[in-house]
Design a protein around this motif. Sequence first.
Motif, PDB file in Angstrom:
ATOM      1  N   UNK A   1       0.875  -1.173   0.000  1.00 52.04           N
ATOM      2  CA  UNK A   1       0.000   0.000   0.000  1.00 52.04           C
ATOM      3  C   UNK A   1       0.914   1.225   0.000  1.00 52.04           C
ATOM      4  N   UNK A   2       0.731   2.110  -0.966  1.00 48.61           N
ATOM      5  CA  UNK A   2       1.570   3.299  -1.094  1.00 48.61           C
ATOM      6  C   UNK A   2       0.917   4.457  -0.335  1.00 48.61           C
ATOM      7  N   UNK A   3       1.668   5.025   0.604  1.00 48.78           N
ATOM      8  CA  UNK A   3       1.153   6.116   1.448  1.00 48.78           C
ATOM      9  C   UNK A   3       1.542   7.462   0.853  1.00 48.78           C
ATOM     10  N   UNK A   4       0.525   8.275   0.564  1.00 47.24           N
ATOM     11  CA  UNK A   4       0.739   9.613   0.022  1.00 47.24           C
ATOM     12  C   UNK A   4       0.607  10.624   1.154  1.00 47.24           C
ATOM     13  N   UNK A   5       1.650  11.418   1.350  1.00 47.54           N
ATOM     14  CA  UNK A   5       1.587  12.463   2.370  1.00 47.54           C
ATOM     15  C   UNK A   5       0.650  13.557   1.896  1.00 47.54           C
TER      16      UNK A   5
ATOM     17  N   UNK B   1      -4.543   1.233 -11.565  1.00 42.85           N
ATOM     18  CA  UNK B   1      -5.004   0.337 -12.609  1.00 42.85           C
ATOM     19  C   UNK B   1      -4.154  -0.914 -12.737  1.00 42.85           C
ATOM     20  N   UNK B   2      -2.919  -0.830 -12.261  1.00 44.38           N
ATOM     21  CA  UNK B   2      -2.017  -1.986 -12.282  1.00 44.38           C
ATOM     22  C   UNK B   2      -2.059  -2.765 -10.966  1.00 44.38           C
ATOM     23  N   UNK B   3      -3.003  -2.401 -10.076  1.00 48.86           N
ATOM     24  CA  UNK B   3      -3.189  -3.197  -8.865  1.00 48.86           C
ATOM     25  C   UNK B   3      -2.607  -2.613  -7.600  1.00 48.86           C
ATOM     26  N   UNK B   4      -1.957  -1.447  -7.664  1.00 49.94           N
ATOM     27  CA  UNK B   4      -1.436  -0.833  -6.441  1.00 49.94           C
ATOM     28  C   UNK B   4      -2.569  -0.149  -5.678  1.00 49.94           C
ATOM     29  N   UNK B   5      -2.485  -0.229  -4.355  1.00 52.14           N
ATOM     30  CA  UNK B   5      -3.442   0.461  -3.493  1.00 52.14           C
ATOM     31  C   UNK B   5      -2.770   1.645  -2.809  1.00 52.14           C
ATOM     32  N   UNK B   6      -3.594   2.624  -2.427  1.00 55.88           N
ATOM     33  CA  UNK B   6      -3.051   3.860  -1.878  1.00 55.88           C
ATOM     34  C   UNK B   6      -3.712   4.212  -0.549  1.00 55.88           C
ATOM     35  N   UNK B   7      -2.917   4.832   0.305  1.00 55.41           N
ATOM     36  CA  UNK B   7      -3.413   5.404   1.560  1.00 55.41           C
ATOM     37  C   UNK B   7      -3.069   6.879   1.580  1.00 55.41           C
ATOM     38  N   UNK B   8      -3.939   7.660   2.167  1.00 56.79           N
ATOM     39  CA  UNK B   8      -3.681   9.091   2.331  1.00 56.79           C
ATOM     40  C   UNK B   8      -3.288   9.320   3.780  1.00 56.79           C
ATOM     41  N   UNK B   9      -2.077   9.850   3.974  1.00 58.18           N
ATOM     42  CA  UNK B   9      -1.505   9.980   5.317  1.00 58.18           C
ATOM     43  C   UNK B   9      -1.582  11.423   5.803  1.00 58.18           C
ATOM     44  N   UNK B  10      -1.544  11.575   7.119  1.00 61.61           N
ATOM     45  CA  UNK B  10      -1.470  12.899   7.754  1.00 61.61           C
ATOM     46  C   UNK B  10      -2.631  13.814   7.358  1.00 61.61           C
ATOM     47  N   UNK B  11      -3.811  13.259   7.223  1.00 59.51           N
ATOM     48  CA  UNK B  11      -4.974  14.077   6.864  1.00 59.51           C
ATOM     49  C   UNK B  11      -5.452  14.843   8.092  1.00 59.51           C
ATOM     50  N   UNK B  12      -5.603  16.150   7.940  1.00 58.56           N
ATOM     51  CA  UNK B  12      -6.096  16.982   9.051  1.00 58.56           C
ATOM     52  C   UNK B  12      -7.378  17.710   8.687  1.00 58.56           C
ATOM     53  N   UNK B  13      -7.716  17.761   7.369  1.00 64.61           N
ATOM     54  CA  UNK B  13      -8.963  18.379   6.936  1.00 64.61           C
ATOM     55  C   UNK B  13      -9.288  17.885   5.535  1.00 64.61           C
TER      56      UNK B  13
END
Length: 424
Positions: free
Chosen positions: A99-103, A121-133
Amino acid sequence: MSTRPADPSLTANVRDFFLGRQPILDRNQALFGYEMLFRTADSGDANIDTDISATAAVIAHAAQLGLDKAIGEALAFINVDAEVLMSDIFVFLPRDKVVLEIVETMTVTPAILARIGELAGHGFRFALDDVVKVSDQVRQLLPLIDFVKLDLRHMPRPQLVELAHTFRQAGKKLLAEKVESRDDYDACVALGFDYFQGFYFAKPAVISGRKLSPSQLAVIEMMKLITSDADNNAIERAVKKDVTLALNLLRLVNSAAVGARYRIDSLNQAVTVLGRRQLQRWLQILLYAEPSRAGQRTTPLLMLATTRGRMLELLAQRLQPSQRNVADVAFTVGIMSLMDTLFGMSMEDILQQIPVSDDVSAALLNRTGFFGELLHLTESIEQLEDKETNIAPALRDLALSADDLVEAEMAAFEWSDNVVRYAI
């Protein structure tokens, strides 16, 4: 998958970093994944710019490092920035395990959105990190994101409640990070969080009147027999009193972690082949294995204790290769360092019931002496995300290199994963 060539800065020496592994648990307290933390070895301090470069270097050399050994069957959460996203390093990663974490502070551009969409589209999943709003950038990224990570340490509770509701409504998986206590965990469960990151599960909580389970009592009885030099028949009879213990012991001694040359089919054979020292080691491990619940793949406390034990053992072997007993003691220190959490008792009370040497006692109570220094180093690696964590001085004191440390870590991760598969 279209890419541009990797920046030369992304191909730094893969050994010039420290590696940390933060467990991520699900609502049943079972292991779900790890956030892989990388710090440049020249300082050891948490710095987002150098850390991303270290992450990129590790990804670019994933085959050499053996990422699969570090994560076992779990998912790996890895931080990426715009430069890493636009590079070609993803051919090195197992897309079903990452899972790739995007700051959240990363500037979102049309090119970045297109690249994330391509990777998804190639199967990678993503997380959104440090969300404050819920900013405009978050809204643009949200359709491409599977997980949203919220930091408990730096977020007022009303803000946490509002964001959790918003992202749940959007159908996203919620991950609470910096979970430091059972109260934090319970509060996030109530808010609908799916996953929890931190070492809250390893924090000791003294519980009045808590009793050991029958299997744990059977293990302790066996350990006392071993230390009192009882004969093999007496030890075998003790094991047979608990069917689960007997079966688990046979599974363990036939596991890859033991490395027996042929199959061991009886308890008497196990005692004979293993010897007293090895048998005591597996009994210490089984103390952690017994509390696992049905359907739970990996107990985090068992994972952490076996990793610590093996890590301390390997480091002691490297530092004092001619002293086999020193490595054995180091393993015991690592395993015992979490028994206060396991039993819900203070470490002082545990050491009154399980006699240990002064060196072991000093390590467990005060983190002093040779074994205490090794334990402190291992605990510092576990907490690598903390800005105040500085590992370099500890390595200098012990005359260890970052290379030594990473090599021991990877071997400990792999060994622990093998143990856990057979222990529950």
